[in-house]
Design an enzyme around this catalytic site. Sequence first.
Site, PDB file in Angstrom:
ATOM      1  N   LYS A  89       0.846  -1.203   0.000  1.00 51.51           N
ATOM      2  CA  LYS A  89       0.000   0.000   0.000  1.00 51.51           C
ATOM      3  C   LYS A  89       0.880   1.252   0.000  1.00 51.51           C
ATOM      4  O   LYS A  89       0.632   2.191  -0.754  1.00 51.51           O
ATOM      5  CB  LYS A  89      -0.940  -0.006   1.224  1.00 51.51           C
ATOM      6  CG  LYS A  89      -2.068  -1.034   1.102  1.00 51.51           C
ATOM      7  CD  LYS A  89      -2.863  -1.213   2.397  1.00 51.51           C
ATOM      8  CE  LYS A  89      -3.860  -2.361   2.247  1.00 51.51           C
ATOM      9  NZ  LYS A  89      -4.594  -2.707   3.476  1.00 51.51           N
ATOM     10  N   GLN A 100      -4.809  -1.668   9.733  1.00 53.13           N
ATOM     11  CA  GLN A 100      -4.697  -2.994   9.118  1.00 53.13           C
ATOM     12  C   GLN A 100      -5.238  -4.060  10.071  1.00 53.13           C
ATOM     13  O   GLN A 100      -4.897  -4.080  11.259  1.00 53.13           O
ATOM     14  CB  GLN A 100      -3.227  -3.277   8.750  1.00 53.13           C
ATOM     15  CG  GLN A 100      -3.006  -4.558   7.966  1.00 53.13           C
ATOM     16  CD  GLN A 100      -3.604  -4.531   6.559  1.00 53.13           C
ATOM     17  OE1 GLN A 100      -3.748  -3.484   5.944  1.00 53.13           O
ATOM     18  NE2 GLN A 100      -3.957  -5.693   6.043  1.00 53.13           N
ATOM     19  N   ASP A 152     -11.119   2.542   4.034  1.00 53.96           N
ATOM     20  CA  ASP A 152     -11.360   1.098   3.969  1.00 53.96           C
ATOM     21  C   ASP A 152     -12.847   0.795   3.790  1.00 53.96           C
ATOM     22  O   ASP A 152     -13.210  -0.333   3.442  1.00 53.96           O
ATOM     23  CB  ASP A 152     -10.912   0.438   5.294  1.00 53.96           C
ATOM     24  CG  ASP A 152      -9.625  -0.355   5.145  1.00 53.96           C
ATOM     25  OD1 ASP A 152      -9.307  -0.771   4.015  1.00 53.96           O
ATOM     26  OD2 ASP A 152      -8.949  -0.555   6.175  1.00 53.96           O
TER      27      ASP A 152
HETATM   28  N1  GUN Z   1      -6.882  -7.082   6.288  1.00 58.86           N
HETATM   29  C1  GUN Z   1      -7.204  -7.815   5.208  1.00 58.86           C
HETATM   30  N2  GUN Z   1      -7.728  -7.037   4.249  1.00 58.86           N
HETATM   31  C2  GUN Z   1      -7.760  -5.781   4.741  1.00 58.86           C
HETATM   32  C3  GUN Z   1      -8.180  -4.532   4.228  1.00 58.86           C
HETATM   33  O1  GUN Z   1      -8.677  -4.406   3.107  1.00 58.86           O
HETATM   34  N3  GUN Z   1      -8.018  -3.471   5.048  1.00 58.86           N
HETATM   35  C4  GUN Z   1      -7.522  -3.578   6.300  1.00 58.86           C
HETATM   36  N4  GUN Z   1      -7.434  -2.476   7.030  1.00 58.86           N
HETATM   37  N5  GUN Z   1      -7.108  -4.725   6.803  1.00 58.86           N
HETATM   38  C5  GUN Z   1      -7.222  -5.815   6.030  1.00 58.86           C
END
Ligand code: GUN
Length: 292
Positions: A52, A96, A119
């Site tokens: 990211k 996350q 998100d």
């Molecule tokens: N863990 C697995 N997929 C995601 C996601 O799209 N966003 C976040 N914040 N954590 C994750």
Amino acid sequence: MQIIDGKQTAADIKLEIAAMVKKMVDEGCKRPHLAAILVGHDGGSETYVANKVKDCAAVGFESTLIRFEDNVTEKELLAKVQELNTNPDIDGFIVQLPLPSHINESKVIEAVSPEKDVDGFHPVNLGRMVLGMPAFVSATPAGIIELLDRYKIETSGKHCVVIGRSNIVGRPISILLSQKASPGNCTVTVCHSRTPDIGKITSQADILIAAIGSPGFVKADMVKEGAVVIDVGTTRLPSALTKSGFKLHGDVLYDEVAPKCSYITPVPGGVGPMTIVSLLKNTLLAGRKEIY
Ligand code: GUN
């Protein structure tokens, strides 16, 4: 059978986002700024967050990575969330997941300001999405919609079967595809762990979306000839054959299912690369104040 190339589509979209960022900056606007909070050292989460941050740089965004050790308290984490909510320099941020078991994930998700929840996990964004209002839509469902759109796959009037009812994939994609929209207008069936004889239902699907996290769950005899198959599975299993020591496994037994499909997403290189792109798109929307 056509392979849906998520890697190439994601690369195309990143170039589009980079061009939009350049235009914004040329017009005197600030660069969109994404922050990510990472707790602990889970291998999968480390990789996702590193990607990211890397992709933010590739499209010209600012990014900030905030790390905590596994023993961070819920109070400390919530204080950081509040700080990011009020920091005008940060357009959007993510925490996350998963979080360590001593931290209440729902409480953390609800603490994120909906205006910065790129998100799309906050109940306000989920609720707005359900109502068809402008909202941050979570990255994986948004990425699937984008793939169906870019590959001009007809969805209207089709029977879509979703396997999995998670808050971040199964449930939102089932709602999006049933909406009066394009892509959308599907008749949607959601299957899950308590569904008897899943294969009988999946084999009626024109569009089959597998989002259960069970490697190779979908076999050829569960798929109708000519179906569109979207594999959301990304289970990381140890492998002696890769440099990283891990290999990603989809929910679909690709080799036997692919010959029956009209379209199929591979793993890796299908839905996965699209999820980060969706997050970048949401951050761009946040930077331009286009949702709120
Ligand atoms: N863990 C697995 N997929 C995601 C996601 O799209 N966003 C976040 N914040 N954590 C994750």
